[in-house]
Design a protein around this motif. Structure first.
Motif, PDB file in Angstrom:
ATOM      1  N   SER A   1     -13.111  -8.384 -13.180  1.00 45.38           N
ATOM      2  CA  SER A   1     -12.642  -7.052 -12.810  1.00 45.38           C
ATOM      3  C   SER A   1     -11.369  -7.178 -11.993  1.00 45.38           C
ATOM      4  O   SER A   1     -11.015  -8.273 -11.533  1.00 45.38           O
ATOM      5  CB  SER A   1     -13.716  -6.313 -12.007  1.00 45.38           C
ATOM      6  OG  SER A   1     -14.011  -7.009 -10.813  1.00 45.38           O
ATOM      7  N   SER A   2     -10.682  -6.075 -11.834  1.00 46.70           N
ATOM      8  CA  SER A   2      -9.456  -6.065 -11.037  1.00 46.70           C
ATOM      9  C   SER A   2      -9.621  -5.133  -9.855  1.00 46.70           C
ATOM     10  O   SER A   2     -10.373  -4.159  -9.925  1.00 46.70           O
ATOM     11  CB  SER A   2      -8.265  -5.635 -11.895  1.00 46.70           C
ATOM     12  OG  SER A   2      -8.457  -4.318 -12.384  1.00 46.70           O
ATOM     13  N   ALA A   3      -8.926  -5.427  -8.780  1.00 47.18           N
ATOM     14  CA  ALA A   3      -8.982  -4.600  -7.580  1.00 47.18           C
ATOM     15  C   ALA A   3      -7.625  -4.646  -6.897  1.00 47.18           C
ATOM     16  O   ALA A   3      -6.813  -5.549  -7.146  1.00 47.18           O
ATOM     17  CB  ALA A   3     -10.078  -5.101  -6.639  1.00 47.18           C
ATOM     18  N   VAL A   4      -7.393  -3.666  -6.040  1.00 52.46           N
ATOM     19  CA  VAL A   4      -6.130  -3.595  -5.315  1.00 52.46           C
ATOM     20  C   VAL A   4      -6.217  -4.448  -4.049  1.00 52.46           C
ATOM     21  O   VAL A   4      -7.185  -4.343  -3.291  1.00 52.46           O
ATOM     22  CB  VAL A   4      -5.796  -2.140  -4.942  1.00 52.46           C
ATOM     23  CG1 VAL A   4      -4.534  -2.070  -4.092  1.00 52.46           C
ATOM     24  CG2 VAL A   4      -5.647  -1.289  -6.201  1.00 52.46           C
ATOM     25  N   ASP A   5      -5.243  -5.294  -3.838  1.00 52.96           N
ATOM     26  CA  ASP A   5      -5.158  -6.096  -2.618  1.00 52.96           C
ATOM     27  C   ASP A   5      -4.581  -5.208  -1.523  1.00 52.96           C
ATOM     28  O   ASP A   5      -3.355  -5.134  -1.328  1.00 52.96           O
ATOM     29  CB  ASP A   5      -4.268  -7.318  -2.856  1.00 52.96           C
ATOM     30  CG  ASP A   5      -4.263  -8.279  -1.674  1.00 52.96           C
ATOM     31  OD1 ASP A   5      -4.640  -7.855  -0.562  1.00 52.96           O
ATOM     32  OD2 ASP A   5      -3.869  -9.444  -1.855  1.00 52.96           O
ATOM     33  N   LEU A   6      -5.461  -4.516  -0.798  1.00 49.88           N
ATOM     34  CA  LEU A   6      -5.018  -3.547   0.198  1.00 49.88           C
ATOM     35  C   LEU A   6      -4.223  -4.205   1.322  1.00 49.88           C
ATOM     36  O   LEU A   6      -3.241  -3.634   1.821  1.00 49.88           O
ATOM     37  CB  LEU A   6      -6.226  -2.803   0.763  1.00 49.88           C
ATOM     38  CG  LEU A   6      -6.917  -1.816  -0.186  1.00 49.88           C
ATOM     39  CD1 LEU A   6      -8.131  -1.204   0.487  1.00 49.88           C
ATOM     40  CD2 LEU A   6      -5.954  -0.723  -0.623  1.00 49.88           C
TER      41      LEU A   6
END
Length: 331
Positions: free
Chosen positions: A298-303
């Protein structure tokens, strides 16, 4: 308590129409519900509702539940929303499947001799000799598991409460499972169960009438209710001389130590099996199976990186999150 013996005696006395609901607003309807225990409250009142504790129900009946995080009536992610929306469809499908005609009862009903005992009936069954009430339900993939052997206990209690209020002998529960299968279950009146139910409901109503919170029962619902009821204003209470609460604290410490020991043992046992499985994703044993699979990528935002590159976004999109009380044990 003097009510239980009325369970059989009042069977032939019709329920009272307390309030007509056809033109009643939702807020007014909720206010009427606070004047007693309805069918959907019954299991919670006696501690047998898996979704609501007596303490959370007490908050509602004493008008203390305002501000608790609950789904809005138009929240399409809530099972309650879909249950309300699909109720007419379930009722129509019941008629098509059984041939029994049904009609609405546009009123809040009250027990002929117990004023705090109320009921909202989904439908009245017309023309059938041996069954008089229809309760409509819906269940998704998870909830459907509770219906494998008939109506779940909390629904059975709800229907017995309705039979007690109306004096009727039997009801049907029609449940739409996963949006594609309608099951119909019969619930016959049980006067012994109703007598006990009235006794336990009266005990709960005493908590409401005396404005005394019932004891917490260890459920997530009770945890929510406690955090809402007591947000934490500060200060210290000294229970050093309270032998009962000191004993409760000692038991809590002992139980936590046991949990830690069992968690460590669980981790070791699990890792032993994982190591033996190697690259396999499923293992079969004499008494069951386990799976050990990798989840999908999955992909996620590197906050952290995003805010480092664009610090102005933190203030622009900041949201306020309410704090919650933490229960920490020191000994």
């Amino acid at each position: 308590m003097s009510q239980p013996e009325t369970a059989g005696r009042d069977r032939k006395r019709p329920a009272l129409r307390l309030v007509e609901t056809k033109d009643l607003s939702r807020d007014d309807w909720l206010e009427v519900r606070r004047t007693g225990i309805g069918g959907s409250d019954a299991a919670a009142a006696v501690g047998l509702n898996p979704y609501m504790s007596p303490l959370e129900l007490w908050l509602d009946k004493t008008s203390r539940a305002e501000g608790m995080p609950r789904p809005a009536p138009d929240d399409t992610t809530s099972p309650t929303y879909w249950g309300t929306l699909l109720e007419p469809i379930v009722a129509a499908s019941y008629t098509k499947q059984t041939g029994n005609r049904v009609r609405r009862i546009n009123a809040v009903l009250r027990h002929p001799t117990i004023p705090w005992m109320l009921a909202n009936i989904d439908r009245e069954i017309v023309g059938a000799r041996d069954v008089s009430i229809l309760e409509c339900k819906t269940a998704g993939e998870f909830g459907a598991r509770l219906w494998r052997e008939g109506a779940p206990e909390y629904v059975h209690i709800q229907v017995q409460h309705q039979l007690a209020v109306t004096g009727k002998a039997a009801a049907h529960v029609a449940v739409l499972l996963c949006g594609q299968a309608l099951e119909v279950f019969r619930v016959d009146r049980d006067d012994l169960l109703i007598s006990r139910l009235i006794e336990l409901e009266e005990r709960f109503w005493h908590y409401v009438a005396t404005d005394t919170p019932p004891p917490a029962d260890g459920s997530e619902s009770a945890d929510r209710a406690l955090r809402h009821l007591y947000p934490g204003r500060g200060g210290t209470v000294d229970f050093a001389d309270d032998r009962r609460l000191s004993s409760v604290f000692a038991d809590l410490v002992a139980v936590r130590e046991q949990i830690e020991t069992h968690q460590a043992l669980e981790a070791k046992l699990k890792q032993t099996i994982q190591q033996a499985m190697g690259e396999a994703t499923r293992a079969v044993f004499e008494t069951g199976t386990v799976s050990f699979k990798r989840s999908r990528d999955s992909s996620a935002v590197d906050l952290q990186r995003l805010l480092a590159d664009h610090p102005e976004l933190e203030a622009q999109y900041a949201i306020q999150k309410s704090g919650s009380r933490r229960f920490l044990v020191s000994n």
